[in-house]
Design a protein around this motif. Structure first.
Motif, PDB file in Angstrom:
ATOM      1  N   ILE A   1       6.801   0.258  -7.798  1.00  0.00           N
ATOM      2  CA  ILE A   1       6.394   0.862  -6.549  1.00  0.00           C
ATOM      3  C   ILE A   1       5.649  -0.018  -5.826  1.00  0.00           C
ATOM      4  O   ILE A   1       5.417   0.206  -4.425  1.00  0.00           O
ATOM      5  CB  ILE A   1       5.281   2.168  -6.911  1.00  0.00           C
ATOM      6  N   PHE A   2       5.547  -1.364  -5.991  1.00  0.00           N
ATOM      7  CA  PHE A   2       4.989  -2.358  -5.588  1.00  0.00           C
ATOM      8  C   PHE A   2       5.920  -3.398  -4.734  1.00  0.00           C
ATOM      9  O   PHE A   2       5.308  -4.623  -4.593  1.00  0.00           O
ATOM     10  CB  PHE A   2       3.840  -3.051  -6.063  1.00  0.00           C
ATOM     11  N   LYS A   3       6.928  -2.933  -4.751  1.00  0.00           N
ATOM     12  CA  LYS A   3       8.052  -4.009  -4.248  1.00  0.00           C
ATOM     13  C   LYS A   3       7.531  -4.492  -3.116  1.00  0.00           C
ATOM     14  O   LYS A   3       8.025  -5.554  -2.510  1.00  0.00           O
ATOM     15  CB  LYS A   3       9.484  -3.447  -4.533  1.00  0.00           C
ATOM     16  N   LEU A   4       7.259  -3.622  -2.195  1.00  0.00           N
ATOM     17  CA  LEU A   4       7.038  -3.971  -0.903  1.00  0.00           C
ATOM     18  C   LEU A   4       6.191  -5.401  -0.722  1.00  0.00           C
ATOM     19  O   LEU A   4       6.121  -6.199   0.055  1.00  0.00           O
ATOM     20  CB  LEU A   4       6.195  -2.937  -0.024  1.00  0.00           C
TER      21      LEU A   4
ATOM     22  N   GLY B   1      12.259  -4.760   0.471  1.00  0.00           N
ATOM     23  CA  GLY B   1      11.077  -4.324  -0.263  1.00  0.00           C
ATOM     24  C   GLY B   1      10.598  -3.033   0.287  1.00  0.00           C
ATOM     25  O   GLY B   1      10.192  -2.261  -0.376  1.00  0.00           O
TER      26      GLY B   1
ATOM     27  N   THR C   1      11.416   4.359  -4.266  1.00  0.00           N
ATOM     28  CA  THR C   1      10.673   4.595  -5.548  1.00  0.00           C
ATOM     29  C   THR C   1       9.732   5.489  -5.680  1.00  0.00           C
ATOM     30  O   THR C   1       9.568   6.315  -6.471  1.00  0.00           O
ATOM     31  CB  THR C   1      10.250   3.062  -6.084  1.00  0.00           C
ATOM     32  N   LEU C   2       8.899   5.584  -4.632  1.00  0.00           N
ATOM     33  CA  LEU C   2       7.470   6.549  -4.552  1.00  0.00           C
ATOM     34  C   LEU C   2       8.172   7.960  -4.678  1.00  0.00           C
ATOM     35  O   LEU C   2       7.714   8.572  -5.407  1.00  0.00           O
ATOM     36  CB  LEU C   2       6.738   6.311  -3.246  1.00  0.00           C
TER      37      LEU C   2
ATOM     38  N   SER D   1      12.611  -0.146  -0.673  1.00  0.00           N
ATOM     39  CA  SER D   1      12.910   0.194  -1.876  1.00  0.00           C
ATOM     40  C   SER D   1      11.265   0.869  -2.548  1.00  0.00           C
ATOM     41  O   SER D   1      11.431   1.777  -3.270  1.00  0.00           O
ATOM     42  CB  SER D   1      12.973  -1.167  -2.791  1.00  0.00           C
ATOM     43  N   THR D   2      10.293   0.361  -1.826  1.00  0.00           N
ATOM     44  CA  THR D   2       9.036   1.095  -2.020  1.00  0.00           C
ATOM     45  C   THR D   2       9.198   2.560  -1.750  1.00  0.00           C
ATOM     46  O   THR D   2       8.645   3.435  -2.562  1.00  0.00           O
ATOM     47  CB  THR D   2       8.071   0.422  -1.550  1.00  0.00           C
TER      48      THR D   2
ATOM     49  N   THR E   1      11.416  -6.624 -11.363  1.00  0.00           N
ATOM     50  CA  THR E   1      11.248  -5.876 -10.126  1.00  0.00           C
ATOM     51  C   THR E   1      11.298  -6.962  -8.831  1.00  0.00           C
ATOM     52  O   THR E   1      11.905  -6.941  -7.812  1.00  0.00           O
ATOM     53  CB  THR E   1       9.839  -5.168  -9.874  1.00  0.00           C
TER      54      THR E   1
ATOM     55  N   TRP F   1       6.606  -4.716   9.291  1.00  0.00           N
ATOM     56  CA  TRP F   1       6.669  -3.371   8.820  1.00  0.00           C
ATOM     57  C   TRP F   1       7.040  -2.308   9.936  1.00  0.00           C
ATOM     58  O   TRP F   1       8.091  -1.731  10.053  1.00  0.00           O
ATOM     59  CB  TRP F   1       5.940  -2.864   7.757  1.00  0.00           C
TER      60      TRP F   1
END
Length: 411
Positions: free
Chosen positions: A56-59, A349, A356-357, A352-353, A117, A210
């Motif tokens: 969840i921390f891919k960002l 990223g 995933t969340l 993906s975050t 990851t 972002w």
């Protein structure tokens, strides 16, 4: 890009996605069987799943990949750096049997989760950078198929390998697969270096980066689909094995049906779904795939509620696997579409975050509903979730579809 060259690149990226999926699946889904045999409690096994949290921390992990340049072949060098770290962790975790050393096993599994990851970011940034836009839906379908195959290999084959040849064997095989996959990236360094040099000029801050992602045409609508299209059908798949056991199906039959046949079905329909989406276009494919998921989930809910028996349970399980494969292929492909070439790592990223969340939150909520109200209510709630995703997809389909057409024309 020549056909043979495009297929070679697609197979390389698909192989690497498989290689990165297997260790996490083996340690998170395959290893609990071994843990239970060695006296681990249910609580200990449940807490062990926290090792998957780095996903969840891919960002945040994408930030240094996007901004810290490692020579000319920027993303390739990041990929190789992560590969060296992952190989070192395989040596550490495979050196001796750690099944009775709970803290050490968790620590090394957590470290493997972080590095795998992290490695996923330069890998898929390279895919966005190297593959033409018209190849990216196919790349998404191959990635989805690789993840389904990874579930079969990680949760099935590697457990059998460990039982037959010992603790070290799975990690040795995973390390070999990683080395085989990393070597061909030497041929991508020149293109990776060129693209990196072209975007080397001053970049905005992280927050501005972002915010600018959501400034893309159709990005807000796409994000709503990313949050809703997969988590509900994914949660059904997560609970399908225990659900079928509770319906009276034998354990071995459930393992073959969901674990093997379901995984193969998902992989096949990932490839078919990506191919079909390239003909239909995103605007048509999104609601069609979600409608298929909705109908398959309705069939499963009715089968459980009416106690229709094993035939209808197996049929609905295969339909769910097929629709889930098609949906995930489309989502992975569109994730690449909405990843800007100047922001390969950070855009990937961020998406993906978000994905995933949602994918982690819905099964937790579904588990609470299952414990309090039972299987039929849980399935009904998840069916309503897929219905919501379908209605949303129908409303935003033109915005997302128009955006992908613009991206294709800009290639």
């Amino acid at each position: 890009m020549k056909t043979w060259k495009a297929w070679g690149a697609q197979l390389l990226f698909g192989w690497m996605n498989l290689v990165l999926a297997v260790p996490s699946i083996y340690l998170m889904l395959g290893m609990p069987l071994v843990m239970r045999q060695h006296g681990w409690s249910g609580t200990e096994i449940g807490l062990f799943q926290l090792a998957a949290l780095p996903a969840i921390f891919k960002l945040l992990l994408a930030m240094p990949v996007q901004r810290v340049r490692l020579g000319g072949g920027h993303f390739v060098h990041w990929l190789w750096l992560m590969a060296v770290l992952l190989l070192a962790l395989y040596v550490g975790i495979g050196r001796e049997n750690l099944i009775d050393q709970r803290a050490m096993l968790f620590a090394l599994t957590f470290a493997i989760s972080i590095v795998a990851t992290w490695m996923d970011i330069p890998l898929n940034a390279l895919a966005v950078q190297y593959l033409p836009r018209e190849e990216q839906l196919r790349a998404g379908s191959i990635r989805s198929a690789a993840l389904f195959l990874g579930a079969i290999v990680g949760a099935g084959v590697m457990v059998l390998v460990q039982a037959r040849w010992g603790w070290q064997a799975p990690f040795a095989l995973m390390g070999l697969g990683l080395v085989i996959g990393c070597l061909p990236f030497a041929f991508l360094r020149s293109k990776a270096g060129l693209q990196a040099a072209e975007t080397e000029h001053a970049q905005p801050g992280f927050v501005a980066d972002w915010v600018s992602f959501f400034g893309q045409e159709g990005a807000k609508q796409w994000t709503s689909l990313l949050l809703t299209s997969f988590p509900f059908i994914g949660a059904v798949w997560f609970y399908l094995k225990p659900l079928m056991l509770d319906q009276g199906m034998p354990l071995e039959e459930v393992a073959w049906t969901v674990g093997i046949a379901g995984g193969i079905t998902g992989a096949v329909f990932s490839l078919l779904g990506g191919r079909l989406a390239s003909f239909l276009g995103a605007a048509r494919a999104i609601p069609i795939y979600l409608l298929a998921a909705l109908l398959s989930l309705i069939l499963l809910t009715v089968s459980v509620w009416a106690q229709l028996g094993p035939f209808w349970l197996v049929t609905s399980a295969m339909l769910i696997a097929a629709s889930m494969g098609a949906v995930s292929a489309l989502l992975f492909g569109l994730t690449m579409f909405f990843t800007r070439r100047q922001r390969n790592a950070s855009d990937y990223g961020l998406q993906s975050t978000i994905f995933t969340l949602a994918r982690m939150a819905v099964p937790i909520a579904a588990g609470i509903v299952l414990d309090r109200f039972g299987q039929v209510v849980m399935l009904s709630v998840l069916t309503l979730g897929v219905l919501f995703a379908f209605v949303l997809a129908w409303r935003v389909r033109h915005s997302v579809g128009a955006s992908t057409e613009v991206l294709l024309r800009s290639q």
